[in-house]
Motif scaffolding. Sequence first.
Motif, mmCIF file in Angstrom:
data_model
loop_
_atom_site.group_PDB
_atom_site.id
_atom_site.type_symbol
_atom_site.label_atom_id
_atom_site.label_comp_id
_atom_site.label_asym_id
_atom_site.label_seq_id
_atom_site.Cartn_x
_atom_site.Cartn_y
_atom_site.Cartn_z
ATOM 1 N N MET A 112 -5.956 -9.036 -18.321
ATOM 2 C CA MET A 112 -6.618 -7.805 -17.685
ATOM 3 C C MET A 112 -5.077 -7.056 -17.112
ATOM 4 O O MET A 112 -4.296 -7.720 -16.423
ATOM 5 N N ARG A 113 -4.998 -5.990 -17.526
ATOM 6 C CA ARG A 113 -3.736 -5.328 -16.800
ATOM 7 C C ARG A 113 -4.158 -4.734 -15.474
ATOM 8 O O ARG A 113 -5.037 -4.381 -15.033
ATOM 9 N N ARG A 114 -2.899 -5.376 -14.398
ATOM 10 C CA ARG A 114 -3.199 -5.049 -12.940
ATOM 11 C C ARG A 114 -2.849 -3.502 -12.729
ATOM 12 O O ARG A 114 -1.631 -3.313 -13.350
ATOM 13 N N ARG A 115 -3.634 -3.014 -11.965
ATOM 14 C CA ARG A 115 -3.396 -1.654 -11.774
ATOM 15 C C ARG A 115 -2.160 -1.526 -10.662
ATOM 16 O O ARG A 115 -2.468 -2.355 -9.574
ATOM 17 N N THR A 116 -1.244 -0.726 -11.074
ATOM 18 C CA THR A 116 -0.112 -0.394 -10.028
ATOM 19 C C THR A 116 -0.657 0.145 -8.582
ATOM 20 O O THR A 116 -1.119 1.396 -8.641
ATOM 21 N N PRO A 117 -0.501 -0.382 -7.399
ATOM 22 C CA PRO A 117 -0.865 0.458 -6.214
ATOM 23 C C PRO A 117 -0.106 1.666 -6.079
ATOM 24 O O PRO A 117 1.127 1.619 -6.300
ATOM 25 N N PRO A 118 -0.669 2.686 -5.344
ATOM 26 C CA PRO A 118 -0.033 3.808 -5.255
ATOM 27 C C PRO A 118 1.132 3.570 -4.071
ATOM 28 O O PRO A 118 1.011 2.699 -3.078
ATOM 29 N N PRO A 119 2.276 4.498 -4.135
ATOM 30 C CA PRO A 119 3.357 4.275 -2.924
ATOM 31 C C PRO A 119 2.637 4.579 -1.450
ATOM 32 O O PRO A 119 1.522 5.391 -1.687
ATOM 33 N N PRO A 120 3.167 4.152 -0.533
ATOM 34 C CA PRO A 120 2.552 4.549 0.792
ATOM 35 C C PRO A 120 2.703 6.024 1.098
ATOM 36 O O PRO A 120 3.675 6.825 0.511
ATOM 37 N N ALA A 121 1.749 6.365 1.899
ATOM 38 C CA ALA A 121 1.788 7.875 2.164
ATOM 39 C C ALA A 121 3.053 8.310 3.069
ATOM 40 O O ALA A 121 3.474 7.589 3.888
ATOM 41 N N PRO A 122 3.717 9.128 2.495
ATOM 42 C CA PRO A 122 5.000 9.753 3.334
ATOM 43 C C PRO A 122 4.815 10.681 4.521
ATOM 44 O O PRO A 122 5.641 11.125 4.977
ATOM 45 N N LEU A 123 3.650 10.759 4.691
ATOM 46 C CA LEU A 123 3.168 11.888 5.646
ATOM 47 C C LEU A 123 2.375 11.184 6.829
ATOM 48 O O LEU A 123 1.568 10.280 6.430
ATOM 49 N N PRO A 124 2.624 11.357 8.061
ATOM 50 C CA PRO A 124 1.703 10.675 9.147
ATOM 51 C C PRO A 124 0.284 11.245 9.210
ATOM 52 O O PRO A 124 -0.119 12.202 8.662
ATOM 53 N N GLN A 125 -0.648 10.445 9.796
ATOM 54 C CA GLN A 125 -1.807 10.894 10.223
ATOM 55 C C GLN A 125 -1.924 12.085 11.019
ATOM 56 O O GLN A 125 -1.138 12.451 11.843
ATOM 57 N N ARG A 126 -3.072 12.870 10.949
ATOM 58 C CA ARG A 126 -3.141 14.048 11.941
ATOM 59 C C ARG A 126 -4.500 13.726 12.586
ATOM 60 O O ARG A 126 -5.605 13.694 11.886
ATOM 61 N N ARG A 127 -4.710 13.385 14.120
ATOM 62 C CA ARG A 127 -5.923 13.418 14.721
ATOM 63 C C ARG A 127 -6.648 12.240 13.939
ATOM 64 O O ARG A 127 -7.892 12.055 14.002
ATOM 65 N N GLY A 128 -5.750 11.203 13.561
ATOM 66 C CA GLY A 128 -6.569 9.948 13.019
ATOM 67 C C GLY A 128 -6.983 9.859 11.712
ATOM 68 O O GLY A 128 -7.648 9.234 11.030
ATOM 69 N N VAL A 129 -6.771 11.220 11.007
ATOM 70 C CA VAL A 129 -6.981 11.512 9.429
ATOM 71 C C VAL A 129 -5.956 11.480 8.661
ATOM 72 O O VAL A 129 -4.951 11.780 8.829
ATOM 73 N N ASP A 130 -6.131 10.587 7.647
ATOM 74 C CA ASP A 130 -4.993 10.291 6.590
ATOM 75 C C ASP A 130 -4.907 11.643 5.767
ATOM 76 O O ASP A 130 -5.510 12.470 5.574
ATOM 77 N N PRO A 131 -3.580 11.981 5.050
ATOM 78 C CA PRO A 131 -3.297 12.853 4.314
ATOM 79 C C PRO A 131 -3.856 12.706 3.048
ATOM 80 O O PRO A 131 -4.163 11.544 2.789
ATOM 81 N N VAL A 132 -4.032 13.875 2.368
ATOM 82 C CA VAL A 132 -5.015 13.706 0.947
ATOM 83 C C VAL A 132 -3.697 13.268 -0.069
ATOM 84 O O VAL A 132 -2.622 13.961 0.088
ATOM 85 N N ARG A 133 -4.157 12.302 -0.746
ATOM 86 C CA ARG A 133 -3.318 11.834 -1.880
ATOM 87 C C ARG A 133 -3.764 12.300 -3.246
ATOM 88 O O ARG A 133 -5.104 12.278 -3.578
ATOM 89 N N VAL A 134 -3.192 12.972 -4.282
ATOM 90 C CA VAL A 134 -3.495 13.370 -5.267
ATOM 91 C C VAL A 134 -2.489 12.685 -6.497
ATOM 92 O O VAL A 134 -1.316 12.853 -6.294
ATOM 93 N N ARG A 135 -2.826 12.341 -7.403
ATOM 94 C CA ARG A 135 -2.369 11.700 -8.545
ATOM 95 C C ARG A 135 -2.503 12.530 -9.760
ATOM 96 O O ARG A 135 -3.839 13.040 -10.021
ATOM 97 N N LEU A 136 -1.338 13.368 -10.448
ATOM 98 C CA LEU A 136 -1.514 14.167 -11.498
ATOM 99 C C LEU A 136 -1.998 13.390 -12.749
ATOM 100 O O LEU A 136 -1.525 12.426 -12.928
ATOM 101 N N PRO A 137 -3.049 14.062 -13.542
ATOM 102 C CA PRO A 137 -3.624 13.443 -14.684
ATOM 103 C C PRO A 137 -2.344 13.201 -15.719
ATOM 104 O O PRO A 137 -0.916 13.777 -15.705
#
Length: 317
Positions: A1-26
């Motif tokens: 089974m091919r292992r899924r490559t994890p996404p890079p770490p978020a380059p933006l800090p949280q705001r009020r304890g909320v993570d930034p939105v991450r979008v991967r282009l299709p």
Amino acid sequence: MRRRTPPPPAPLPQRRGVDPVRVRLPASGPWATVREHLVERLSGAAPGAVEAMFRAGEVVGADGRPVAPDAPFEPGMFVWFHRELPEEVPVPFPLHVVHRDEHIVVADKPHFLATTPRGTHVAETALARLRRELGLPTLSAAHRLDRLTAGLVLFTVRPEERGRYQTLFRDRRVRKEYEAVAPYDPRLALPRTVRSRIVKERGVPAAREVPGEPNAVTRVGLVEHRAADGLARYRLVPETGQTHQLRVHMSALGVPILGDPLYPVVTGPVPAGDFRRPLQLLARTLEFTDPVTGAEHRFRSRRVLGAWVDPREWAGR
């Protein structure tokens, strides 16, 4: 089974304890630029909102640098941005920490507070609150508790350990006990085990029971009852974790939980800021063997259900 490559770490800090939105282009598509794709993907945003984020440099790539409005579409590219946080009425009840170590945090959640950001509840959630108050930006929820239900919730401190704690819930190796206040019916023989098949359709507020192989099992017992107001306290032990399982099963038994806006009948939406008549359901105990340390944990909520200790105050009379 091919292992899924994890996404890079978020380059933006949280705001009020909320993570930034991450979008991967299709992998493919008709878009010439990153901006065109996000305009289509975020079609529910306010008109011009996506363009404004690009002009302000608020859409960034994995290196943390702003993505230009005319940056070409690149299949598989990751971008991050912060959503505009909705206006939220603060939930005016404390969130108690009952246990904290280097691996987990166990919190005693009040009624009306969502566990994790979702829909219109984002910064006013248990997860965002704890991240801010404890200074733990990596904190994650190992499971969820309904927004209207109070009681114990398990959070993990280290991202690399989260899966091991989630597996406890998946494999049903966590013993959870709930308490509920509902009408007393002397004709209802208890204790008993309720088995049924429950389905919850996306976009439909209430779950429902349907014919078929049971996927929801709850043990229901009577703790005590009183003749003065015809109420009773019940002990509920779920053996499965279907959405709204306890609420559906109590309603099916003819003793719906007090304060339930969905069962047996869906009522109108409660105005924001109306914290009266909370659902009388409490996640009372949480027991498990720690998969990281091997410690035996047993936690108990100190909350009480208002309809039992002070029915008049709970009812707002």
